[in-house]
Scaffold this motif. Structure first.
Motif, short mmCIF file in Angstrom:
data_model
loop_
_atom_site.label_atom_id
_atom_site.label_comp_id
_atom_site.label_asym_id
_atom_site.label_seq_id
_atom_site.Cartn_x
_atom_site.Cartn_y
_atom_site.Cartn_z
N ILE A 1 -13.98 -20.53 46.26
CA ILE A 1 -13.03 -19.47 46.56
C ILE A 1 -12.76 -18.75 45.25
N ARG A 2 -12.79 -17.43 45.28
CA ARG A 2 -12.62 -16.65 44.04
C ARG A 2 -11.43 -15.71 44.15
N TYR A 3 -10.76 -15.52 43.02
CA TYR A 3 -9.77 -14.46 42.91
C TYR A 3 -10.43 -13.27 42.23
N VAL A 4 -10.35 -12.11 42.85
CA VAL A 4 -10.92 -10.88 42.30
C VAL A 4 -9.78 -9.92 41.97
N PRO A 5 -9.48 -9.73 40.69
CA PRO A 5 -8.43 -8.77 40.32
C PRO A 5 -8.84 -7.35 40.70
N GLU A 6 -7.89 -6.58 41.15
CA GLU A 6 -8.15 -5.19 41.52
C GLU A 6 -7.23 -4.27 40.71
N SER A 7 -7.66 -3.04 40.55
CA SER A 7 -6.77 -2.00 40.07
C SER A 7 -5.95 -1.51 41.27
N ARG A 8 -4.93 -0.71 41.01
CA ARG A 8 -4.15 -0.17 42.13
C ARG A 8 -5.04 0.64 43.07
N GLU A 9 -5.91 1.44 42.51
CA GLU A 9 -6.79 2.28 43.35
C GLU A 9 -7.71 1.40 44.19
N GLU A 10 -8.26 0.36 43.58
CA GLU A 10 -9.14 -0.54 44.33
C GLU A 10 -8.37 -1.26 45.42
N LEU B 1 19.92 -16.39 49.43
CA LEU B 1 18.79 -17.28 49.18
C LEU B 1 17.57 -16.41 48.88
N ARG B 2 17.22 -16.31 47.62
CA ARG B 2 16.12 -15.44 47.21
C ARG B 2 14.84 -16.24 47.11
N ASP B 3 14.03 -16.19 48.16
CA ASP B 3 12.80 -16.97 48.14
C ASP B 3 11.65 -16.21 47.50
N SER B 4 10.74 -16.96 46.92
CA SER B 4 9.54 -16.40 46.30
C SER B 4 8.49 -16.14 47.38
N TRP B 5 7.30 -15.77 46.97
CA TRP B 5 6.16 -15.68 47.90
C TRP B 5 6.07 -16.99 48.67
N TYR B 6 5.58 -16.91 49.89
CA TYR B 6 5.33 -18.13 50.67
C TYR B 6 4.03 -18.79 50.22
N LEU B 7 4.04 -20.10 50.13
CA LEU B 7 2.79 -20.83 49.88
C LEU B 7 1.78 -20.53 50.99
N ALA B 8 2.27 -20.36 52.20
CA ALA B 8 1.38 -20.08 53.33
C ALA B 8 0.61 -18.78 53.14
N ALA B 9 1.16 -17.86 52.31
CA ALA B 9 0.50 -16.58 52.11
C ALA B 9 -0.78 -16.71 51.30
N ILE B 10 -0.88 -17.75 50.48
CA ILE B 10 -2.05 -17.88 49.60
C ILE B 10 -3.34 -18.01 50.43
N PRO B 11 -3.45 -19.01 51.32
CA PRO B 11 -4.67 -19.05 52.14
C PRO B 11 -4.75 -17.90 53.14
N ALA B 12 -3.59 -17.45 53.64
CA ALA B 12 -3.60 -16.39 54.65
C ALA B 12 -4.18 -15.09 54.10
N MET B 13 -3.96 -14.82 52.83
CA MET B 13 -4.45 -13.57 52.24
C MET B 13 -5.83 -13.72 51.62
N THR B 14 -6.42 -14.89 51.77
CA THR B 14 -7.79 -15.10 51.31
C THR B 14 -8.74 -14.82 52.47
N GLY B 15 -9.68 -13.94 52.27
CA GLY B 15 -10.58 -13.56 53.35
C GLY B 15 -11.58 -14.64 53.70
N ALA B 16 -12.16 -14.52 54.88
CA ALA B 16 -13.17 -15.48 55.31
C ALA B 16 -14.38 -15.47 54.37
N ASP B 17 -14.51 -14.40 53.57
CA ASP B 17 -15.59 -14.33 52.58
C ASP B 17 -15.29 -15.17 51.35
N GLY B 18 -14.10 -15.80 51.33
CA GLY B 18 -13.74 -16.66 50.21
C GLY B 18 -13.17 -15.91 49.02
N ILE B 19 -12.70 -14.69 49.25
CA ILE B 19 -12.16 -13.89 48.15
C ILE B 19 -10.68 -13.58 48.37
#
Length: 297
Positions: A222-231, A141-159
């Motif tokens: 809430i914003r998505y901020v793309p990062e480079s690998r270094e960032e 059973l190959r599951d994708s990312w968890y939906l729960a991870a989306i809000p969990a990985m969003t910081g309290a700063d809304g990013i």
């Protein structure tokens, strides 16, 4: 489907977790004999007809063999990420075979491959490879990312930040994974033998679109901020995590950018008989998941 009166014993690992616990509960409600496995039996759920095994860490082959003695089917939820995770998995599989287990249903990851961008997905491929040659009946059973991870990985700063670019991810809920797994486990026939099911949500979305959905739900921007690998490495340095762990975090986003997690499968509705949950529905039903993003949260 086998009658509960004649159902063989199913051993459920990770029974104190989000997927294993749901699966154990479903099997118990259906009257299937269940044995619950975990490192700490005191954390295992109390379920009618289910029996808790003694402590059984994956990497302890003898403890796993004792815990699995008499079981017909092993539901193997992947271990917590670690440098030794593949060894832990293969030890558990070998112990299962030594105990006489005939069938293994393993929770893997979408796009598992030896050269997957997401480093932890490589662990899953190596585990699958070991199970394939071990000789037991098996289903992956190959599951994708968890939906729960989306809000969990969003910081309290809304990013929500990471090197995912404009890639898409077909994130799936724990409930859908558990229900699909339960459907496979409740069918004791051979119809799922050798099958690999991609367990995904009904759509693939960008992290910018996910941020938009979180904005609608929370009433704040809430914003998505793309990062480079270094960032990405720099912004996670304050956690003080080991290099292999940070690499897993960062490459999970890079796998999205590479298009490796955009697959949308019909496996969840096919196995469960109902539509897979999307992000909007998940957030509506799980307000605690984004409480840290609410004013005063």
């Amino acid at each position: 489907m086998t009658s509960p009166l004649t159902s063989p014993l199913v051993a459920v690992t990770g029974a104190s977790g989000a997927v294993g616990g749901r699966v154990a509960g479903r099997l118990a409600r259906e009257g299937v004999p269940v044995r619950l496995l975990g490192r700490d039996p005191s954390r295992l759920p109390r379920l009618p007809g289910a029996v808790a095994a003694p402590p059984a860490p994956y990497g302890d082959g003898e403890a796993m063999r004792r815990a699995l003695d008499g079981a017909h089917t092993l539901f193997l939820v992947s271990a917590h990420e670690s440098p030794d995770r593949v060894l832990e998995h293969t030890t558990a599989v070998d112990a299962a075979l030594a105990a006489g287990v005939e069938r293994i249903v393993y929770v893997s990851f979408l796009g598992a491959a030896p050269d997957a961008t997401f480093t932890f997905a490589r662990d899953h491929w190596h585990t699958e490879a070991h199970i394939r040659v071990a000789g037991a009946r098996h289903t992956f059973l190959r599951d994708s990312w968890y939906l729960a991870a989306i809000p969990a990985m969003t910081g309290a700063d809304g990013i929500l930040r990471g090197p995912a670019g404009e890639g898409r991810v077909s994130a799936v809920s724990h409930q859908d994974i558990a229900d699909a797994a339960s459907a496979v486990l409740l069918d004791a026939g051979t119809g799922h033998d050798g099958a690999t099911y991609d367990l995904t949500g009904p759509e693939a979305f960008t992290l910018a679109e996910a941020a938009g959905e979180l904005s609608r739900r929370t009433g704040r921007t809430i914003r998505y901020v793309p990062e480079s690998r270094e960032e990405a490495y720099a912004s996670r340095a304050h956690y003080g995590a080991a290099e292999w762990e940070v690499a897993g975090w960062v490459t999970s986003y890079e796998a999205i950018a590479a298009g490796e997690l955009e697959t949308v499968s019909d496996a969840v509705p096919t196995l469960t008989g109902r539509p897979a949950q999307n992000l909007a529905a998940y957030l509506l039903e799980n307000p605690d998941s984004y409480r840290h993003l609410l004013p005063g949260g």
